[in-house]
Design a protein around this motif. Structure first.
Motif: not given
Length: 418
Positions: A52-61, A350-359
């Motif tokens: 979960r912590v890693i996911g806060r900062y890394a949006d690339s698999p 706002q859409a960029t922030l929300i979609t990044r978080r959900i993805a």
């Protein structure tokens, strides 16, 4: 394309991205930072907590996999052995630093508890009890449990503990004990991990502040305490190991008496603060088991269920009686993501922030599922495409990319938006 920043929202988004990238660079340089973040408020944690912590900062698999591998191979990470050796249970971890801190904390707590001092004069204790009995006359005065708890707190001993369910009368017991200490001549200070909890102590007539504020004031020399002082820490179960260690150092060095108080429910969750639980094993507490605040039997039962990790049953009791209303939470932009060209610049950001978080959350769940299935860490990325929720992850990531593309088409190219 020439980068053009328009409006305050664009600036905020760029700043947010810059901070995220800087933090990501720090984590890639020293992956142990992930373990420090995970262990800030809990001594033990699972794979999911780390991911979960890693996911806060890394949006690339790919970046996610790289950091994950380095964290799980770190010598700072310690896997705790299951005493029963049962298979299929979640792996539980801690860190070498926390093991050292908590061992020192337990030893120090036992030393402080063994020192007999800070007793109260019997006439002052009797007067404080009589005043409380008078105030509670319509309820029958102090309960027998409360009287026993009060006696336990005020008897000589520099470390005392008190636990009880919410609504069991801890507040009243603390008020009586505090009055007895004050009348005997002690300086009483209330401490708590949160502002709201410190305000509750203030309502009892006890000068109080948050632990963070106290550490700052004490460190600067503005707060002076010694052998004539008593510290009451409410919601002690929420104090993490590091802060508890700092507090015990001050108490031992200054000769202060320390009283730790916690709700029974706060002792159950890992995140609630293991140091209090560990100290209770070495410093026997006074216990308040009877619920006073709630008047109906089902409410008392639900309170105990909350305190015994039976939250589902407790919530069902309230819901079945019409005391819980479920409200769906849907962001107004969600239904418009597929038409990103219709969004304003602010909405696109706002859409960029929300979609990044959900993805990111979806991919985190995919990884968790695969790990639970026993997929090796180096095979997670390859197997993620077979997961049932991978198309959903791709959809949200695609909407994020569309939002960024629309911003670029409008001449707003944000840093680190790739």
């Amino acid at each position: 394309m020439q980068r053009v920043l328009k409006g305050l929202d664009s600036f905020r988004f760029a700043a947010f991205e810059d901070i995220r990238r800087r933090n990501l660079f720090k984590i890639q340089s020293r992956p142990e930072l992930v373990l420090e973040l995970v262990s800030q408020n809990q001594s033990t944690f699972t794979d999911k907590d780390i991911l979960r912590v890693i996911g806060r900062y890394a949006d690339s698999p790919e970046v996610f996999s790289e950091i994950q591998a380095r964290v799980f191979n770190s010598t700072e990470l310690v896997q705790l052995q299951d005493p029963e050796g049962a298979e299929g249970k979640k792996k539980v971890y801690t860190t070498r630093s926390l093991i050292r801190i908590e061992a020192e904390l337990i030893e120090q707590g036992q030393r402080i508890a063994a020192r007999q001092s800070h007793g109260v004069l019997k006439p002052h204790l009797a007067a404080a009890k009589a005043e409380a009995d008078q105030e509670l006359a319509q309820y029958g005065g102090l309960s027998s449990e409360q009287k026993v708890a009060i006696e336990h707190l005020v008897t000589p001993g520099r470390l005392k503990t008190l636990v009880g369910y919410a609504g069991s009368g801890k507040t009243t017991a603390l008020k009586v004990a505090a009055n007895a200490w004050k009348e005997t001549g002690y300086q009483v200070l209330g401490l708590a991990p949160t502002g709201r909890a410190s305000e509750n102590l203030e309502e009892l007539g006890i000068r109080a502040m948050t632990l963070d504020r106290f550490f700052l004031s004490f460190g600067s020399g503005r707060e002076q305490y010694g052998k004539g002082s008593v510290f009451i820490v409410d919601e002690a179960g929420m104090v993490d190991s590091r802060k508890m260690g700092i507090l015990l150092n001050i108490v031992e060095r200054q000769g202060v008496k320390l009283v730790l108080v916690g709700d029974k429910g706060q002792l159950q969750a890992v995140q609630a603060g293991p140091p209090f639980r560990m100290l209770l094993d070495r410093v026997p507490p006074a216990r308040l088991e009877n619920i006073i605040r709630q008047k109906k039997d089902w409410q008392r039962q639900a309170t105990k269920q909350f305190g015994n990790e039976q939250a589902k049953a407790a919530l069902q009791a309230y819901q079945s009686r019409g005391h819980i209303k479920l409200v769906p939470e849907v962001h107004p932009l969600v239904t418009r993501f597929k038409q990103s060209e219709t969004l304003s610049n602010t909405e696109l950001i706002q859409a960029t922030l929300i979609t990044r978080r959900i993805a990111g959350n979806i991919f985190y769940q995919i990884r968790s599922d695969l790990l639970h299935q026993g997929v090796p860490e180096d095979k997670i990325f390859a197997n993620s495409v077979k997961h049932q929720h991978f198309p959903l992850f791709q959809s949200w990531k695609g909407w994020r990319d569309d939002a960024i593309k629309q911003l670029k088409l409008r001449g707003i190219e944000l840093e680190h938006s790739a």
